[in-house]
Design a protein around this motif. Structure first.
Motif, PDB file in Angstrom:
ATOM      1  N   UNK A 141       0.965  -1.120   0.037  1.00 43.39           N
ATOM      2  CA  UNK A 141       0.037  -0.042   0.052  1.00 43.39           C
ATOM      3  C   UNK A 141       0.855   1.176   0.000  1.00 43.39           C
ATOM      4  N   UNK A 142       2.030   1.327   0.855  1.00 45.05           N
ATOM      5  CA  UNK A 142       2.746   2.400   0.982  1.00 45.05           C
ATOM      6  C   UNK A 142       3.649   2.691  -0.565  1.00 45.05           C
ATOM      7  N   UNK A 143       3.925   1.480  -0.960  1.00 44.52           N
ATOM      8  CA  UNK A 143       4.775   1.865  -2.293  1.00 44.52           C
ATOM      9  C   UNK A 143       3.857   2.121  -3.229  1.00 44.52           C
ATOM     10  N   UNK A 144       2.442   1.859  -3.359  1.00 41.70           N
ATOM     11  CA  UNK A 144       1.486   2.205  -4.068  1.00 41.70           C
ATOM     12  C   UNK A 144       1.512   3.724  -4.200  1.00 41.70           C
ATOM     13  N   UNK A 145       1.399   4.147  -3.006  1.00 44.06           N
ATOM     14  CA  UNK A 145       1.030   5.788  -2.938  1.00 44.06           C
ATOM     15  C   UNK A 145       2.381   6.463  -3.418  1.00 44.06           C
ATOM     16  N   UNK A 146       3.695   5.842  -3.452  1.00 42.79           N
ATOM     17  CA  UNK A 146       4.723   6.581  -3.476  1.00 42.79           C
ATOM     18  C   UNK A 146       5.235   6.478  -5.063  1.00 42.79           C
ATOM     19  N   UNK A 147       4.602   5.410  -5.911  1.00 41.13           N
ATOM     20  CA  UNK A 147       5.379   5.114  -7.173  1.00 41.13           C
ATOM     21  C   UNK A 147       4.121   5.184  -8.263  1.00 41.13           C
ATOM     22  N   UNK A 148       4.400   5.321  -9.492  1.00 44.17           N
ATOM     23  CA  UNK A 148       3.456   5.341 -10.451  1.00 44.17           C
ATOM     24  C   UNK A 148       2.567   3.910 -10.739  1.00 44.17           C
ATOM     25  N   UNK A 149       3.490   3.018 -10.194  1.00 41.37           N
ATOM     26  CA  UNK A 149       2.944   1.286 -10.550  1.00 41.37           C
ATOM     27  C   UNK A 149       1.719   1.204  -9.709  1.00 41.37           C
ATOM     28  N   UNK A 150       0.849   0.350 -10.148  1.00 39.30           N
ATOM     29  CA  UNK A 150      -0.138  -0.264  -9.357  1.00 39.30           C
ATOM     30  C   UNK A 150       0.099  -1.541  -8.721  1.00 39.30           C
ATOM     31  N   UNK A 191       1.970  -4.453 -10.429  1.00 36.71           N
ATOM     32  CA  UNK A 191       2.714  -5.445  -9.832  1.00 36.71           C
ATOM     33  C   UNK A 191       1.565  -6.295  -8.912  1.00 36.71           C
ATOM     34  N   UNK A 192       1.779  -7.455  -8.874  1.00 37.18           N
ATOM     35  CA  UNK A 192       0.614  -8.090  -8.228  1.00 37.18           C
ATOM     36  C   UNK A 192       1.307  -9.425  -7.455  1.00 37.18           C
ATOM     37  N   UNK A 193       0.873  -9.182  -5.960  1.00 38.44           N
ATOM     38  CA  UNK A 193       1.623 -10.019  -5.123  1.00 38.44           C
ATOM     39  C   UNK A 193       0.389 -11.028  -4.476  1.00 38.44           C
ATOM     40  N   UNK A 194       0.666 -12.232  -4.773  1.00 36.53           N
ATOM     41  CA  UNK A 194      -0.321 -13.370  -4.046  1.00 36.53           C
ATOM     42  C   UNK A 194       0.601 -14.178  -3.083  1.00 36.53           C
ATOM     43  N   UNK A 195      -0.279 -14.103  -2.012  1.00 36.12           N
ATOM     44  CA  UNK A 195       0.408 -15.235  -1.028  1.00 36.12           C
ATOM     45  C   UNK A 195      -0.799 -16.188  -0.587  1.00 36.12           C
ATOM     46  N   UNK A 196      -0.300 -17.452  -0.533  1.00 40.12           N
ATOM     47  CA  UNK A 196      -1.149 -18.574  -0.407  1.00 40.12           C
ATOM     48  C   UNK A 196      -0.474 -19.017   1.014  1.00 40.12           C
ATOM     49  N   UNK A 197      -1.363 -18.825   2.128  1.00 37.35           N
ATOM     50  CA  UNK A 197      -0.950 -19.353   3.422  1.00 37.35           C
ATOM     51  C   UNK A 197      -1.145 -20.726   3.720  1.00 37.35           C
ATOM     52  N   UNK A 198      -0.638 -21.491   4.656  1.00 33.91           N
ATOM     53  CA  UNK A 198      -1.219 -22.542   5.247  1.00 33.91           C
ATOM     54  C   UNK A 198      -2.579 -22.476   5.733  1.00 33.91           C
ATOM     55  N   UNK A 199      -3.512 -23.414   6.023  1.00 38.69           N
ATOM     56  CA  UNK A 199      -3.121 -24.975   6.123  1.00 38.69           C
ATOM     57  C   UNK A 199      -2.529 -25.590   4.823  1.00 38.69           C
ATOM     58  N   UNK A 200      -3.249 -24.914   3.640  1.00 37.54           N
ATOM     59  CA  UNK A 200      -2.908 -25.773   2.246  1.00 37.54           C
ATOM     60  C   UNK A 200      -1.519 -26.065   1.965  1.00 37.54           C
ATOM     61  N   UNK A 201      -0.726 -24.730   1.792  1.00 36.08           N
ATOM     62  CA  UNK A 201       0.435 -24.677   1.339  1.00 36.08           C
ATOM     63  C   UNK A 201       0.992 -23.252   1.694  1.00 36.08           C
ATOM     64  N   UNK A 202       2.452 -23.249   1.595  1.00 31.32           N
ATOM     65  CA  UNK A 202       3.047 -21.677   1.530  1.00 31.32           C
ATOM     66  C   UNK A 202       3.489 -21.516   0.306  1.00 31.32           C
ATOM     67  N   UNK A 203       2.846 -20.464  -0.439  1.00 31.01           N
ATOM     68  CA  UNK A 203       3.481 -20.030  -1.741  1.00 31.01           C
ATOM     69  C   UNK A 203       3.138 -18.330  -1.713  1.00 31.01           C
ATOM     70  N   UNK A 204       4.313 -17.845  -2.377  1.00 32.16           N
ATOM     71  CA  UNK A 204       4.370 -16.490  -2.506  1.00 32.16           C
ATOM     72  C   UNK A 204       4.555 -16.167  -3.850  1.00 32.16           C
ATOM     73  N   UNK A 205       3.853 -15.434  -4.124  1.00 32.64           N
ATOM     74  CA  UNK A 205       4.171 -14.905  -6.017  1.00 32.64           C
ATOM     75  C   UNK A 205       4.230 -13.493  -5.992  1.00 32.64           C
TER      76      UNK A 205
END
Lengths: 276, 222
Positions: A141-150, A191-205
Motif C-alpha cells: 500500500x505504501x509503495x503504491x502511494x509513492x510510485x506510479x505503479x499499481x 505488480x501483483x503480490x499473491x500469498x497462499x498461506x497454510x494450512x494448504x501450502x505456503x506460496x508467495x508470488x
C-alpha cells in the motif's frame, strides 16, 4: 607341479591381484566422493550459518538505529516543536514572524514524519505485531502511494497464522527486495503480490507486467545484481526455494515456496507457528 | 571338444559389444568413443578372420601378431587421450613406439604367413604397458575424483576388462613362451583356453563400456 596347474595358479593369482586393484579403486573412490560431499555439505552449512549471523547482526543494527531515531531524535524533535510553539505564542502577531513560524513548524512536522517513517521501515513493526500478510499488504500500500505503479495484493489461507519470527522477517525482506526490483527496473504498470498461506501450502508470488529480463544472462554476471544474492541467501537460511519465470518483454514472475512446510503441519495445528 | 567350444565362444563373444556399438553409433562423434569403437571392430575383424582361417586349416598366427600390434596402438591412443598427467601421456606414447619397434625385431612372425610363433617381444611389452597405463589411469581417477559413478563410466569398464585380460594372459603367455618355448602342445592349448576364457570376460566388460558411452566426452572423461 604339473605345468597346467602352474599356469592356472599363476593366472589366478594375477587375476586376484587385478580384481583386488579394481575393487580397491571402486571402494576408495566411493569413500573419497562421500567425503568430498560431506565436506561440501559442511561448507554450505557453514556459509548458511555465517549468512544467518550476518543478517541477524544487520537486523539488530537496524533495530538499534530505529530505536535511537524513535527514542532520541524523535523525542528531541517533539520537544523542539513544543518549545517552538511556546516561543511562537510569545512573538505576537507580526506578519513576517507568523510566516516564518509556519515554515519552521512545517519543517519540524516533516522531519518528525520522516524519522517515524525511517524508523518504521528499519524495523517492520506491523510484521512483528500482525504477521507476514499484514506487513506485506502495508508495504504494498505504501509503495503504491509513492510510485506510479499499481500494486495489488491478494491473500489466501489463514492470515492469522504466524511463522517463526526469523522466517517471517526473511520472507518480508525478500518481498521488499522483489517489489523494489519491480519498481526500479520492470518499467511495467502493474505488480501483483499473491500469498497462499497454510494450512494448504505456503506460496508467495510476485509478478509484474514489465520488460522482464534474461535470467540466465543476469545469473552469469560476476555480480548478478537485482539483489539475487541477497534474496537467495535469505531463502537459503529458511530452506526456501525461488523460481524465476521471466524473459525479455514478457514480465517477471517470482514464485517462492517453502518445501519443508508440509512436514510442519503438526506445528500448524498445535501452536499456529511455523518454522520455514 | 571343450577347447573348441570355448575358442569359438570367445571368437563370437565380440559380436555382443559390436551389436551394442551399432546401436550406439550415434555417439561415435566423441574421440573416446571412436577409439573404443576402433578397438572393438579390430577384435571383431581379427576373430572373424581367425575363425575362417581355423576352419580352412590355414595358419593364422600372423593375424594375431598384427592384431596385437594394432590393438596395442589403439590402447595407447586411448590412454594418451584419457591421461591428464603429461608424464603418463609420454609413457603411453613412448612405450607403444618402443613396443612396435621391438616387434619388428622378430619380423618373421609378422611377415611369414606360415609362422606358428607369437611375436617374441611385442606381447610382453604390450601386456606390461597396458597394465601400467591402467594403473596410472586408476591413480588419476582417485586423484581427480571427478567421476561420481564409476559403474556408469565407459573408461572404467574398459580398463577393468583390459586389466583382467592382460594381467591374466601375460603370466601364462610368458610361462608358455619362455619355459616351454611353445614346444609342449598341451601347455600351449592350456594357454589358449585361458586366453579364450579371459577374452569372453573382456568382451563382456567391453559391452558394458560401449553400453555406458555418452554422446560426447564430458570433463569427467579426462
Amino acid at each position: 607341479m604339473a605345468p597346467f596347474y602352474t599356469i592356472v595358479i599363476g593366472t589366478s593369482i594375477m587375476l586376484f591381484m587385478a580384481m583386488f586393484i579394481v575393487v580397491f579403486v571402486m571402494y576408495y573412490q566411493r569413500k573419497q566422493i562421500e567425503q568430498q560431499i560431506r565436506v561440501k555439505d559442511m561448507e554450505a552449512e557453514f556459509q548458511r550459518k555465517l549468512l544467518e549471523v550476518s543478517m541477524a547482526s544487520t537486523e539488530a543494527e537496524r533495530r538499534r538505529i530505529a530505536q535511537d531515531l524513535h527514542d532520541d531524535i524523535g523525542a528531541l524533535l517533539s520537544v523542539t516543536k513544543l518549545t517552538f510553539n511556546a516561543l511562537h505564542s510569545q512573538l505576537g502577531s507580526k506578519e513576517q514572524a507568523e510566516r516564518l513560524a509556519q515554515q519552521v513548524r512545517e519543517a519540524i512536522d516533516e522531519t518528525i514524519s520522516h524519522v517515524r517513517r525511517i524508523s518504521r521501515e528499519l524495523v517492520p513493526t506491523t510484521l512483528e505485531r500482525f504477521g507476514l500478510a499484514a506487513a506485506i499488504q502495508e508495504f504494498a500500500a505504501k509503495s503504491n502511494l509513492q510510485h506510479g505503479l499499481k500494486i495489488t495484493f491478494d491473500c489466501h489461507g489463514d492470515e492469522d497464522l504466524r511463522f517463526e519470527p526469523r522466517a517471517e522477517l526473511m520472507l518480508y525482506r525478500v518481498v521488499q527486495e522483489l517489489i523494489n526490483n519491480a519498481l526500479k527496473h520492470s518499467k511495467g504498470r502493474n505488480v501483483h503480490i499473491q500469498i497462499e498461506l497454510p494450512p494448504r501450502k505456503f506460496c508467495l508470488v510476485v509478478e509484474d507486467d514489465g520488460q522482464g529480463f534474461d535470467f540466465a544472462d543476469v545469473r552469469l554476471r560476476p555480480s548478478p545484481g537485482l539483489g539475487l544474492d541477497s534474496i537467495e541467501g535469505r531463502l537459503r537460511i529458511i530452506n526456501g526455494k525461488m523460481d524465476y519465470q521471466t524473459s525479455l518483454n514478457k514480465g517477471c514472475r517470482v514464485i517462492i515456496t517453502l518445501p519443508n512446510f508440509m512436514s510442519m503441519d503438526s506445528k500448524v495445528a498445535s501452536g499456529k507457528s511455523i518454522i520455514g | 571338444m571343450m577347447e573348441k567350444i570355448v575358442a569359438v565362444a570367445a571368437d563370437f563373444w565380440i559380436i555382443l559389444p559390436s551389436i551394442i556399438l551399432f546401436q550406439r553409433r550415434a555417439y561415435l562423434q566423441s574421440p573416446l568413443n571412436k577409439i573404443i569403437a576402433i578397438y572393438v571392430l579390430l577384435f571383431l575383424i581379427r576373430n572373424i578372420l581367425s575363425y575362417i582361417t581355423m576352419e580352412l586349416n590355414i595358419y593364422n598366427m600372423y593375424i594375431y601378431n598384427w592384431a596385437n600390434i594394432f590393438s596395442g596402438i589403439t590402447i595407447s591412443m586411448l590412454y594418451y587421450h584419457l591421461f591428464t598427467n603429461k608424464y603418463f601421456k609420454i609413457i603411453a606414447l613412448v612405450g607403444m613406439i618402443a613396443a612396435v619397434g621391438a616387434s619388428f625385431l622378430d619380423y618373421e612372425t609378422l611377415f611369414n604367413v606360415n609362422t606358428t610363433n607369437f611375436n617374441r617381444f611385442f606381447y610382453n611389452i604390450l601386456g606390461g604397458l597396458v597394465i601400467a597405463c591402467i594403473l596410472f589411469y586408476f591413480y588419476e581417477l582417485l586423484q581427480n575424483l571427478n567421476v561420481p559413478k564409476l559403474t556408469e563410466f565407459t573408461p572404467f569398464w574398459f580398463s577393468t576388462g583390459a586389466l583382467l585380460y592382460y594381467s591374466g594372459t601375460v603370466f601364462s603367455y610368458l610361462y608358455v613362451n619362455y619355459t616351454f618355448n611353445n614346444s609342449d602342445l598341451g601347455i600351449v592349448r592350456s594357454y589358449w583356453m585361458i586366453d579364450a576364457f579371459l577374452f569372453i570376460v573382456f568382451s563382456s566388460f567391453l559391452s558394458m563400456a560401449v553400453w555406458y558411452m555418452k554422446p560426447r566426452d564430458l570433463k569427467s572423461d579426462f
